[in-house]
Design an enzyme around this catalytic site. Structure first.
Site, PDB file in Angstrom:
ATOM      1  N   GLY A  49       0.830  -1.199   0.000  1.00 26.22           N
ATOM      2  CA  GLY A  49       0.000   0.000   0.000  1.00 26.22           C
ATOM      3  C   GLY A  49       0.862   1.245   0.000  1.00 26.22           C
ATOM      4  N   HIS A  50       0.208   2.374   0.131  1.00 22.52           N
ATOM      5  CA  HIS A  50       0.944   3.635   0.062  1.00 22.52           C
ATOM      6  C   HIS A  50       1.122   4.277   1.435  1.00 22.52           C
ATOM      7  CE1 HIS A  50      -0.103   4.211  -4.507  1.00 22.52           C
ATOM      8  NE2 HIS A  50       0.447   3.055  -4.227  1.00 22.52           N
ATOM      9  N   GLY A  51       0.936   3.494   2.482  1.00 21.17           N
ATOM     10  CA  GLY A  51       1.196   4.004   3.809  1.00 21.17           C
ATOM     11  C   GLY A  51       0.010   4.712   4.441  1.00 21.17           C
TER      12      GLY A  51
END
Ligand SMILES: *[C@@H]1O[C@H](CO)[C@@H](O)[C@H](O)[C@H]1NC(C)=O
Ligand SMILES: *[C@@H]1O[C@H](CO)[C@@H](O)[C@H](O)[C@H]1NC(C)=O
Ligand SMILES: *[C@@H]1O[C@H](CO)[C@@H](O)[C@H](O)[C@H]1NC(C)=O
Length: 352
Positions: free
Chosen positions: A199-201
């Site tokens: 994911g992107h955090g």
């Protein structure tokens, strides 16, 4: 008055943790099983209407309600199900005992009434989220497991906007976009015990493109990022106004995460969006404390603040990040603040 109305209008909880908190005392609470409202749960039939009927019943009751989604079935909700207030119920407890297929839940209070406050549609016309909390106060989500392929675009795990007093804990989120994202008009959000990856955090933003940014009192602690594109991130568009302040990321474990610590005030999608501008969202009072682990990008600490509006009161304390396969370096631009015990060693401008 507005605040209390708000609290009582929208208190939607997902997760089994709430059971213990409320002691499973259903005596004064309606227990509404979605099966009784016609949900099939074969993973193929669209069960949206059944869920909405159960929600309506809960929402229109003066008593607290518990919506139960049983564990031995798989429910399909298409395309987006909005659980909307205002509700008479003082609280509604949503117990999901199993991950739902293509689950896209949207919780929303009715402060704006039916006045089309669908900020999602305005701000992110093509964006989908698994769970969106929009216009709510007093929402707790725990023990959820959200999965989407790493390659699926715009599949935020949980998106929060125009909300306050939100708690998200003990969950595992792996998606193709942010595990958790926080949009504008949001305050007092606590996020803890989250495993994020892929994911992107956990992202604050993007802020400042569509309206004035106002985000404050955001606390993120005890989270792990594994193989994520970012870890703790604040991103703003150029040319924006407003603020993001009192933001704390603490006790963070990184396992080959790109951009473990990142403030990006140059966020853009190409074209005119990328032009430099002298106005910017003011980012201040941000703490990155006790980060441990590895970065898969060279720039493990990346604080790119607006050249005209400095980030202020930025603190890096006990941050130890090493590279997966190369040395890591910091990048800082117009950042004022202090560091204590930080590797790679970063120097911030002295506070004024
Ligand atoms: C922040 O939210 C929590 C619930 O998540 C609530 O218990 C607390 O009172 C709120 N704090 C403030 C200052 O409103
Ligand atoms: C941190 O989160 C993990 C789950 O990701 C949990 O097992 C652990 O107990 C938490 N630690 C603390 C100190 O809360
Ligand atoms: C905007 O400013 C940043 C920081 O100085 C710089 O890295 C970037 O190249 C500039 N972008 C443009 C389009 O001039």
């Amino acid at each position: 008055v507005v605040f209390f109305l708000c609290v009582f209008l929208c208190w939607v909880s997902v997760g089994s943790a709430i059971r213990s908190q409320w002691g499973l005392d259903f005596s004064s609470s309606n227990v509404l099983n979605v099966i009784d409202f016609g949900a099939v749960g074969d993973g193929k039939t669209d069960d949206s209407q059944a869920f909405l009927k159960a929600w309506d019943k809960a929402c229109t009751s003066w008593n607290p309600s518990t919506l139960v989604v049983p564990s031995d079935k798989s429910f399909l909700l298409l395309p987006v199900v909005t659980f909307q207030g205002p509700c008479k119920a003082p609280s509604i407890n949503f117990q999901v005992f199993q991950s739902m297929e293509q689950e896209k839940l949207m919780d929303k209070d009715g402060l704006g009434g039916n006045a089309e406050r669908n900020i999602n549609a305005q701000e992110h016309p093509h964006q989908q989220k698994h769970v969106a909390i929009d216009g709510c106060s007093g929402v707790k989500i725990s023990d959820v497991w959200i999965v989407a392929p790493e390659s699926s675009p715009n599949t935020d795990g949980i998106h929060i906007q125009s909300s306050k007093n939100v708690e998200i804990s003990k969950s595992t989120i792996g998606t193709g976009d942010d595990c958790i994202s926080i949009g504008t008009d949001t305050s007092n959000v606590t996020i803890s015990d989250i495993f994020c990856g892929p994911g992107h955090g956990i992202s604050i933003g993007s802020l400042g493109k569509f309206k004035r940014a106002a985000v404050e009192h955001i606390y993120v602690h005890n989270c792990t990022f594994k193989g994520t594109q970012n870890g703790a991130r604040i991103k703003t568009w150029q040319g924006g106004f407003g603020y993001a302040k009192d933001i704390r990321f603490k006790d963070i474990t990184l396992d080959s995460s790109d951009n473990p610590i990142i403030i990006d005030q140059y966020y853009c999608n190409g074209g005119d969006d990328c032009k430099n501008s002298t106005s910017a969202v003011k980012v201040s009072d941000v703490w990155f404390t006790n980060f441990r682990g590895t970065s898969s990008s060279k720039t493990a600490i990346n604080l790119a603040c607006s050249e005209s509006v400095a980030c202020e009161d930025i603190h890096l304390n006990h941050v130890h990040i090493t590279g997966v396969d190369s040395e890591v370096v910091p990048y800082t631009l117009n950042v004022k603040g202090r560091t204590i015990d930080v590797k790679p060693e970063a120097y911030l401008d002295r506070p004024t």
